[in-house]
Design a protein around this motif. Structure first.
Motif, PDB file in Angstrom:
ATOM      1  N   ARG A  26       0.773  -1.187   0.031  1.00 27.90           N
ATOM      2  CA  ARG A  26      -0.091   0.037  -0.083  1.00 27.90           C
ATOM      3  C   ARG A  26       0.828   1.225   0.120  1.00 27.90           C
ATOM      4  O   ARG A  26       1.894   1.094   0.931  1.00 27.90           O
ATOM      5  CB  ARG A  26      -1.049  -0.051   1.158  1.00 27.90           C
ATOM      6  N   PRO A  29      -1.064   7.394   1.994  1.00 30.70           N
ATOM      7  CA  PRO A  29      -1.874   8.273   1.372  1.00 30.70           C
ATOM      8  C   PRO A  29      -1.544   9.705   1.236  1.00 30.70           C
ATOM      9  O   PRO A  29      -0.609  10.205   1.932  1.00 30.70           O
ATOM     10  CB  PRO A  29      -2.940   8.301   2.346  1.00 30.70           C
ATOM     11  N   VAL A  33      -8.642  12.577  -1.051  1.00 28.43           N
ATOM     12  CA  VAL A  33      -8.937  11.182  -0.802  1.00 28.43           C
ATOM     13  C   VAL A  33      -9.424  10.509  -2.245  1.00 28.43           C
ATOM     14  O   VAL A  33     -10.387  11.095  -3.067  1.00 28.43           O
ATOM     15  CB  VAL A  33     -10.175  11.341   0.267  1.00 28.43           C
ATOM     16  N   GLY A 226      -2.821   0.346  -2.352  1.00 27.45           N
ATOM     17  CA  GLY A 226      -2.972   1.681  -1.721  1.00 27.45           C
ATOM     18  C   GLY A 226      -3.268   2.657  -2.901  1.00 27.45           C
ATOM     19  O   GLY A 226      -3.028   3.987  -2.647  1.00 27.45           O
ATOM     20  N   ASP A 229      -8.496   4.857  -1.459  1.00 27.96           N
ATOM     21  CA  ASP A 229      -8.602   4.815  -0.064  1.00 27.96           C
ATOM     22  C   ASP A 229     -10.160   4.434   0.458  1.00 27.96           C
ATOM     23  O   ASP A 229     -10.027   3.812   1.628  1.00 27.96           O
ATOM     24  CB  ASP A 229      -8.579   6.224   0.479  1.00 27.96           C
ATOM     25  N   SER A 251     -10.516  -3.786   7.139  1.00 28.56           N
ATOM     26  CA  SER A 251     -10.940  -2.916   6.026  1.00 28.56           C
ATOM     27  C   SER A 251     -12.048  -3.621   5.269  1.00 28.56           C
ATOM     28  O   SER A 251     -12.730  -2.550   4.605  1.00 28.56           O
ATOM     29  CB  SER A 251      -9.662  -2.919   4.986  1.00 28.56           C
ATOM     30  N   GLY A 465      -9.758   2.222   3.930  1.00 32.68           N
ATOM     31  CA  GLY A 465      -8.503   2.420   4.300  1.00 32.68           C
ATOM     32  C   GLY A 465      -8.219   3.060   5.536  1.00 32.68           C
ATOM     33  O   GLY A 465      -9.103   3.455   6.259  1.00 32.68           O
ATOM     34  N   ARG A 467      -6.734   5.763   6.166  1.00 31.81           N
ATOM     35  CA  ARG A 467      -7.062   7.171   6.091  1.00 31.81           C
ATOM     36  C   ARG A 467      -8.182   7.886   6.359  1.00 31.81           C
ATOM     37  O   ARG A 467      -8.452   8.699   6.854  1.00 31.81           O
ATOM     38  CB  ARG A 467      -6.333   7.378   4.591  1.00 31.81           C
ATOM     39  N   GLU A 485     -12.145  12.021   6.279  1.00 26.92           N
ATOM     40  CA  GLU A 485     -10.873  12.163   7.311  1.00 26.92           C
ATOM     41  C   GLU A 485     -11.083  12.606   8.726  1.00 26.92           C
ATOM     42  O   GLU A 485     -10.070  12.463   9.288  1.00 26.92           O
ATOM     43  CB  GLU A 485      -9.824  12.811   6.511  1.00 26.92           C
TER      44      GLU A 485
END
Length: 492
Positions: A26, A29, A33, A226, A229, A251, A465, A467, A485
């Motif tokens: 991954r 980030p 996004v 990766g 997200d 996830s 993910g 993030r 986020e």
């Protein structure tokens, strides 16, 4: 043949349950996004034109809010309306619009919004919410910023219906947020921007989200590497694709979705014309094994149209036969098949299913269970050739009416006229408890007629993910792109 099919079924089940070692490293980030929706590229479409694909629904709800909208956990928050109240009799919802402008200029007025909402519910509109909102008598602009929705009977579930993307407000192809589209050089992606003003110090921050569509395989591989997200729009049909790839722990997320997941006959005549045949087929399905194979947290077998937790509906009792293992009732099912068909060859049944390995598992389950009774099961090449088609729809509210109105005689090949009468009485019932009781009676008649062969609740999954902190599952399987986020509060 049975042994051969069983071996194939076990192989597919293991593919679902055991992830493979295919996984990329991954990437860290950075930048906007990135969100991938399973399906075609999202497009901004008028919901009056018909049902919305997953990507279109996500885009619409995030750039063209309605009077209200969903937050991450499926709670109702303000959209165009900054506040609202309900009359004591439940027949009037009054919304006060927040001050605002249309993207292409001009103040947003109640008269404009009322006209746009009425367009979705009247005339030639093919909006899927039109029937669910059948109790709406009128949408009226009371002042420049106040709208009233008048109902013929109380509807406590009105707000979730208005928050659905199908009730987003579009004017000349533009919405009012919470995001707006911006140009991007990245092919196949849409850049959505949202400006956030802090009420404390009047400072401004900006949220940027890149949204695109992809096949389930491409979306899962991009997430594992990766390159995205958040993946949205997964169903039971493509769930095995996510299970095959080694993903970061935690996830894979599932919505506690409510709705209908099962098979519906496509015609009045043919091999499924007799209710006893439909009843035999329903009782012969090993729902317990199907649910165990799907391995979705909280998913339970279901043999009734309605499910627990619906508004005003007491606990739904499953039929007695559903509480016993298939092995315990297989002898009586075989005897019933002999009674119905004698020495005649059992019919071929063609099943309309989506493409995907999860749908292949369901087909194989039916081949085993119904094949044991002598039926030949095939996948239909098109819906028009199918004897049964899969219904896999998430309910837009907790109203029991949505579940039974799908099987009205005007739209369903197999129905019950007395159930229709009960539904009509329920629509006009002024007392919610009376309405719920009438709908429960209608559901019982439809269950008895086997207008629908339920299996479980719909399956909806996402890949989230590290993030993303503002994601939450909800019963509507609707996901806002705001605050991805930011940590969600304990209350959602």
């Amino acid at each position: 043949m049975r042994v051969k099919h069983f071996r194939r079924f076990v192989t597919l089940a293991l593919v679902i349950a055991v992830p493979s070692a295919v996984s990329g490293c991954r990437e860290q980030p950075q930048g906007s996004v990135k969100v991938t929706v399973i399906g075609g590229p999202p497009k901004l479409r008028d919901p009056a034109a018909g049902p919305l694909p997953a990507g279109d629904a996500l885009l619409l709800s995030n750039v063209a809010q309605g009077l209200v909208r969903f937050d991450a956990a499926g709670n109702i928050v303000g959209g165009l309306a900054e506040r609202w109240n309900v009359s004591n009799d439940g027949l009037s919802y009054i919304f006060r619009l927040a001050p605002g402008d249309w993207p292409n200029g001009g103040k947003i007025t109640a008269k404009q919004v009322a006209r746009l909402l009425k367009r979705q519910l009247t005339g030639r509109s093919r909006n899927p919410m039109r029937d669910a909102l059948g109790a709406v008598e009128d949408v009226v602009a009371m002042t420049d910023r106040v709208i009233e929705i008048r109902l013929v009977a109380p509807r406590p579930n009105l707000l979730p219906l208005l928050a659905q993307p199908e009730m987003a407000v579009l004017r000349e192809g533009h919405g009012t947020g919470p995001f707006s589209e911006s140009p991007t050089a990245q092919r196949g992606l849409l850049l959505l921007k949202r400006e956030i003003v802090s009420p404390e110090d009047e400072s401004k921050t900006e949220e940027d989200v890149l949204v695109g569509g992809a096949t389930a395989g491409a979306a899962v591989q991009a997430f594992a590497a990766g390159q995205t997200d958040l993946v949205l729009g997964g169903t039971f049909a493509d769930l095995p694709i996510a299970r095959r790839v080694k993903l970061p722990r935690g996830s894979l997320r599932f919505d506690p979705a409510s709705g209908l997941f099962g098979l519906v006959p496509t015609r009045k005549d043919g091999p499924l014309a007799e209710p006893d045949v439909r009843r035999l087929l329903s009782q012969a399905i090993d729902r317990d094994l199907l649910v165990r194979t799907l391995n979705v947290p909280g998913l339970t077998p279901r043999a009734t149209i309605m499910e627990p937790g619906l508004e005003g509906v007491p606990a739904i009792a499953q039929p007695v036969w559903a509480t016993t293992a298939l092995s315990e009732r297989s002898a009586s099912l075989a005897a019933e098949a002999r009674r119905l068909f004698g020495a005649e060859e059992k019919p071929v049944l063609r099943i309309g299913l989506p493409q995907g390995p999860g749908a292949d598992v369901l087909l194989l389950r039916l081949m085993l269970d119904w094949g044991a009774l002598g039926f030949t099961i095939q996948r239909a090449n098109s819906p028009g050739q199918a004897d049964l088609v899969l219904v896999d729809d998430v309910a837009p509210s907790s109203s029991p009416a949505w579940y039974v109105r799908r099987f009205r005689c005007e739209i369903a090949p197999i129905c019950d006229p007395e159930a229709d009468e009960l539904m009509a009485s329920a629509r006009a019932a002024p007392v919610p408890a009376q309405r719920a009781a009438l709908l429960v009676q209608a559901a019982a008649r439809l269950d008895d007629a086997l207008a629908f062969i339920p299996l479980a609740a719909p399956v909806r999954w996402s890949l989230v993910g590290s993030r993303i902190e503002g994601f939450a599952g909800n019963r509507y399987a609707r996901h806002t792109l705001t605050g991805l986020e930011q940590k969600t509060s304990p209350g959602g």
